[in-house]
Design an enzyme around this catalytic site. Structure first.
Site, PDB file in Angstrom:
ATOM      1  N   LYS A 177       0.845  -1.204   0.000  1.00 32.36           N
ATOM      2  CA  LYS A 177       0.000   0.000   0.000  1.00 32.36           C
ATOM      3  C   LYS A 177       0.875   1.247   0.000  1.00 32.36           C
ATOM      4  O   LYS A 177       2.073   1.174   0.325  1.00 32.36           O
ATOM      5  CB  LYS A 177      -0.907  -0.026   1.239  1.00 32.36           C
ATOM      6  N   MET A 196      10.949  24.146   1.704  1.00 30.53           N
ATOM      7  CA  MET A 196      10.104  23.198   0.959  1.00 30.53           C
ATOM      8  C   MET A 196      10.921  22.394  -0.050  1.00 30.53           C
ATOM      9  O   MET A 196      10.739  21.192  -0.201  1.00 30.53           O
ATOM     10  CB  MET A 196       8.986  23.950   0.230  1.00 30.53           C
ATOM     11  N   TYR A 214      15.048  30.524   6.349  1.00 33.05           N
ATOM     12  CA  TYR A 214      13.920  31.237   6.956  1.00 33.05           C
ATOM     13  C   TYR A 214      14.187  31.515   8.431  1.00 33.05           C
ATOM     14  O   TYR A 214      14.655  30.653   9.172  1.00 33.05           O
ATOM     15  CB  TYR A 214      12.639  30.404   6.831  1.00 33.05           C
ATOM     16  N   ARG A 226      -9.961  -0.100  14.954  1.00 40.11           N
ATOM     17  CA  ARG A 226      -9.774   0.656  13.732  1.00 40.11           C
ATOM     18  C   ARG A 226     -10.686  -0.003  12.716  1.00 40.11           C
ATOM     19  O   ARG A 226     -11.893  -0.032  12.933  1.00 40.11           O
ATOM     20  CB  ARG A 226      -8.281   0.596  13.367  1.00 40.11           C
TER      21      ARG A 226
HETATM   22  C1  LIG Z   1      -0.121  -1.893   6.822  1.00 46.45           C
HETATM   23  C2  LIG Z   1      -0.632  -3.191   7.324  1.00 46.45           C
HETATM   24  C3  LIG Z   1       0.231  -4.275   7.512  1.00 46.45           C
HETATM   25  C4  LIG Z   1       1.742  -4.138   7.418  1.00 46.45           C
HETATM   26  O1  LIG Z   1       2.198  -3.630   8.656  1.00 46.45           O
HETATM   27  P1  LIG Z   1       3.741  -3.294   8.967  1.00 46.45           P
HETATM   28  O2  LIG Z   1       3.712  -2.815  10.373  1.00 46.45           O
HETATM   29  O3  LIG Z   1       4.131  -2.222   8.011  1.00 46.45           O
HETATM   30  O4  LIG Z   1       4.515  -4.533   8.772  1.00 46.45           O
HETATM   31  C5  LIG Z   1      -0.327  -5.495   7.831  1.00 46.45           C
HETATM   32  N1  LIG Z   1      -1.658  -5.638   8.013  1.00 46.45           N
HETATM   33  C6  LIG Z   1      -2.511  -4.598   7.877  1.00 46.45           C
HETATM   34  C7  LIG Z   1      -3.972  -4.816   8.099  1.00 46.45           C
HETATM   35  C8  LIG Z   1      -2.034  -3.346   7.560  1.00 46.45           C
HETATM   36  O5  LIG Z   1      -2.877  -2.312   7.458  1.00 46.45           O
END
Ligand SMILES: *Cc1c(COP(=O)(O)O)cnc(C)c1O
Length: 349
Positions: free
Chosen positions: A39, A297, A249, A133
């Site tokens: 992701k 930036m 800055y 979550r």
């Molecule tokens: C992002 C994610 C992972 C990977 O987690 P890491 O801590 O980066 O290894 C695994 N499972 C879910 C559901 C996630 O959202």
């Protein structure tokens, strides 16, 4: 005329290190298979570089968060090997998953209804064991609509795997409590840090992300996980300043002597956030050039007084050991990676 020119920022991706990290995490996972979390553009490293390398190392399942992330991953691996963590919240998303063969992760009764109403089929099911979550609440696991799902992986996600917390075992117990209630083929629980918690956390599939890309969330991983991403930025100007001159800055640095400074083409828009400035250096041929003043930036300014051979256009190495940079800046290893940004020319080495 070409329509684009090379960037003054480079990100070298060490393919062998990425593959080593996956193989190490897969081995640590015992009889479980290590999937790969890709992701957020493979945590900023770049899907085009990371996914083929992970696939060639042996990874056969990939997780993205958004539906919009699927197509770039699907260029490199079969759609049935891609799962979408956010799950389907609309009929359109469910239809998209089915038409491509991408696997939705069902996270709620609402998503279960959408998936079933659209025709159902293979899915994963995320249950919430305490992170509060995304995921089905434990109170909802007995619902009839859940019983209708064709669950491949039953999943849950750890909140504190990077700590020795009582929360880990508590979540493990809660996860195990649903095994007899929901039909499923496989189980998946551990992220990168969770893999280091030991065999009780591995089940059938693990889901590392951070550690693939060089992150070290627990000490057990420190010796074996290798750095993957190596940023470099070009010198865009050299200038001589005098004692009493301010830099950047708000002139938070004031020279106490005549100095030669170099302006470097990296700034907070490139993930070089302000806390990474004070007390840090960049490297040129093994020499350290301390950062002066505030990070802008698009630029930082460094002390090049001791590097008389340095020229405009030369490339400087930006230190990017994730555990070290995180400890020094207070920015998490996850944030350091995922804020890298799109102005880098990425290439695999
Ligand atoms: C992002 C994610 C992972 C990977 O987690 P890491 O801590 O980066 O290894 C695994 N499972 C879910 C559901 C996630 O959202």
């Amino acid at each position: 005329m070409p329509d684009t020119l090379p960037a003054s920022l480079r990100l070298h991706i060490d393919r062998a290190a990425l593959q080593h990290n996956w193989l190490h995490l897969d081995r640590m996972s015992g009889s479980a298979n290590a999937a790969a979390a890709v992701k957020a553009d493979a945590y900023g490293v770049g899907v085009e570089h990371a996914v083929p390398a992970l696939r060639d190392a042996g990874a056969s399942e990939f997780f993205v968060a958004h539906w919009s992330e699927v197509s770039r991953v699907a260029v490199h691996v079969p759609p049935r090997s891609i799962a979408v963590l956010h799950g389907p919240n609309t009929r359109e998303e469910a239809d998209f998953a089915r038409s491509l063969g991408v696997v939705p992760v069902i996270n709620s009764l609402h998503q279960a209804q959408i998936w079933s109403a659209s025709g159902g089929g293979r899915c994963h099911l995320m249950v919430d064991s305490g992170i509060n979550r995304l995921g089905l609440s434990l109170g909802d696991v007995g619902a009839a609509i859940i019983g209708e799902l064709e669950v491949d992986c039953l999943m849950s996600h750890l909140a504190s795997a990077d700590e020795d917390s009582a929360m880990n075992e508590l979540q493990l117990d809660r996860f195990a409590s649903v095994f007899g209630v929901i039909g499923h083929k496989r189980r998946s629980f551990a992220n990168s840090a969770g893999i280091a918690l030991g065999p009780a956390y591995h089940f059938d599939q693990t889901r590392p992300g951070l550690a693939l890309y060089g992150g070290v969330p627990r000490a057990e991983l420190a010796n074996d996980i290798r750095q993957v991403a190596y940023p470099q930025a070009a010198v865009i100007q050299l200038r001589d300043i005098e004692a009493g001159d301010g830099v950047g800055y708000n002139a938070t640095f004031v020279a106490d002597r005549d100095m030669r400074v170099a302006v470097i083409s990296i700034g907070y828009a490139d993930g070089f956030l302000r806390p990474r400035g004070p007390g840090s250096s960049v490297q040129w041929k093994g020499e350290s050039l301390p950062i002066l003043g505030k990070v802008s930036m698009d630029m930082i300014v460094v002390d090049a007084s001791a590097s008389m051979g340095l020229r405009e256009g030369d490339w400087l190495d930006i230190p990017f050991s994730l555990p070290e940079t995180a400890a020094k800046s207070g920015i998490s290893q996850y944030e350091l990676l995922t804020t890298i940004g799109n102005r880098f020319d990425r290439s695999t080495i």
